[in-house]
Motif scaffolding. Sequence first.
Motif, mmCIF file in Angstrom:
data_model
loop_
_atom_site.group_PDB
_atom_site.id
_atom_site.type_symbol
_atom_site.label_atom_id
_atom_site.label_comp_id
_atom_site.label_asym_id
_atom_site.label_seq_id
_atom_site.Cartn_x
_atom_site.Cartn_y
_atom_site.Cartn_z
ATOM 1 N N SER A 13 0.822 -1.212 0.000
ATOM 2 C CA SER A 13 0.000 0.000 0.000
ATOM 3 C C SER A 13 0.855 1.260 0.000
ATOM 4 O O SER A 13 0.521 2.246 -0.650
ATOM 5 N N ASP A 14 1.990 1.252 0.723
ATOM 6 C CA ASP A 14 2.835 2.437 0.791
ATOM 7 C C ASP A 14 3.466 2.757 -0.556
ATOM 8 O O ASP A 14 3.644 3.911 -0.924
ATOM 9 N N THR A 15 3.826 1.720 -1.310
ATOM 10 C CA THR A 15 4.424 1.944 -2.621
ATOM 11 C C THR A 15 3.455 2.661 -3.543
ATOM 12 O O THR A 15 3.796 3.624 -4.217
ATOM 13 N N ARG A 19 4.112 6.550 -5.011
ATOM 14 C CA ARG A 19 4.317 6.784 -6.437
ATOM 15 C C ARG A 19 3.177 7.577 -7.056
ATOM 16 O O ARG A 19 3.342 8.233 -8.072
ATOM 17 N N ASN A 20 1.993 7.553 -6.430
ATOM 18 C CA ASN A 20 0.840 8.269 -6.951
ATOM 19 C C ASN A 20 0.438 9.398 -6.005
ATOM 20 O O ASN A 20 -0.697 9.514 -5.597
ATOM 21 N N SER A 21 1.418 10.208 -5.622
ATOM 22 C CA SER A 21 1.155 11.231 -4.617
ATOM 23 C C SER A 21 0.491 12.482 -5.187
ATOM 24 O O SER A 21 0.033 13.329 -4.444
ATOM 25 N N SER A 22 0.442 12.625 -6.509
ATOM 26 C CA SER A 22 -0.216 13.790 -7.083
ATOM 27 C C SER A 22 -1.729 13.591 -7.076
ATOM 28 O O SER A 22 -2.225 12.523 -6.740
ATOM 29 N N ALA A 36 -3.924 9.210 -10.370
ATOM 30 C CA ALA A 36 -3.620 8.966 -8.963
ATOM 31 C C ALA A 36 -4.890 8.672 -8.172
ATOM 32 O O ALA A 36 -6.004 8.955 -8.611
ATOM 33 N N GLU A 37 -4.693 8.102 -6.993
ATOM 34 C CA GLU A 37 -5.774 7.804 -6.051
ATOM 35 C C GLU A 37 -6.840 6.922 -6.690
ATOM 36 O O GLU A 37 -8.038 7.086 -6.455
ATOM 37 N N ARG A 58 -11.907 8.297 -5.312
ATOM 38 C CA ARG A 58 -12.600 9.302 -4.500
ATOM 39 C C ARG A 58 -14.053 8.943 -4.276
ATOM 40 O O ARG A 58 -14.956 9.773 -4.388
ATOM 41 N N GLY A 59 -14.288 7.670 -3.954
ATOM 42 C CA GLY A 59 -15.618 7.215 -3.586
ATOM 43 C C GLY A 59 -16.542 6.910 -4.741
ATOM 44 O O GLY A 59 -17.706 6.569 -4.516
ATOM 45 N N ARG A 60 -16.046 7.027 -5.969
ATOM 46 C CA ARG A 60 -16.902 6.768 -7.128
ATOM 47 C C ARG A 60 -16.294 5.680 -8.000
ATOM 48 O O ARG A 60 -15.075 5.501 -8.053
ATOM 49 N N SER A 61 -17.161 4.948 -8.703
ATOM 50 C CA SER A 61 -16.722 3.892 -9.606
ATOM 51 C C SER A 61 -16.593 4.436 -11.029
ATOM 52 O O SER A 61 -17.446 5.192 -11.489
ATOM 53 N N HIS A 62 -15.500 4.052 -11.710
ATOM 54 C CA HIS A 62 -15.257 4.496 -13.071
ATOM 55 C C HIS A 62 -14.860 3.295 -13.923
ATOM 56 O O HIS A 62 -14.466 2.249 -13.403
ATOM 57 N N GLU A 63 -14.902 3.471 -15.220
ATOM 58 C CA GLU A 63 -14.460 2.438 -16.145
ATOM 59 C C GLU A 63 -13.496 3.049 -17.155
ATOM 60 O O GLU A 63 -13.676 4.193 -17.583
#
Length: 280
Positions: A13-15, A19-22, A36-37, A58-63
């Motif tokens: 999880s930390d990796t 790497r996706n900190s933006s 990211a996220e 961010r709490g939503r599902s995407h495809e």
Amino acid sequence: YGGPGCQRHTSYSDTVATRNSSTGPQEAGRRIVVLAEALVARLLFHGSQASGVEFLRRGRSHEAFARRAVVLAAGAIGTPKILMLSGIGDPLQLQRLGIPVQVANREVGQNLADHVAQWLEVFAHPPDFVELPPENCAGGEKFHMFLNLTGPASGGDGSVEAEARFFSSCNESMGLIKYGVEAVILHPESRGRVVVSSTHPEVLPTIEFPPLWHRDVERLSRVYELIGEAIGLPPEDWAHGRPLTEVNAETAYLYQHFCCSARAAPKDQPGVCDEDMQVR
């Protein structure tokens, strides 16, 4: 697909978080977009062909859909998790989770391997301790070597099977020098598995690793025996009077270099991917 080259002592999880900190998509030459996220929930299929992924952000599902191919590279822990949540795996496990079977393959999540390591130390009480140069008492790793446990003792022939890392430090108040050796088996035979216990993507899978196989315990012991032979230290001195294999069986540990839980293999051997890295 969980191959070699994982970074030492880095959590799954930390990796991803580092790497996706933006906070937004990043473009590189208009060819790659890094989102990211985002957490992949499962693969999407068009017939029997993977066509994209469903992901949470961010709490939503995407495809997201692929024009040519979906490349799954989530490491030795994340890859089998995504495959199983997508219906690719052991039919019995998928049935327990209520996931429809897309591809039946009992090898998904199996065969999990890791480097096996041990730390043992001995103490010396030299009569001229007070005359030692300060750099001799500086703690830390001094050097390391690679060993072939089954081939010639010298000459550089044979495969690399183990690594030994040498450390030293001093206890000035007691006049002692502590020598520590970390032995690492690079190609162990012991195997575990990755188990998915929930259909929720946010729930991390469980890593099950049984006691080390006897062959790996013997190979760890052999590393210390070889070093002892070179410096004149009997095997029992490493374990302070106990059998060396007994101590290694009780206290050896994994090195966090997980691999092989979605391994590629030739057509006539069990595996998750073929030699072209296509999921079977």
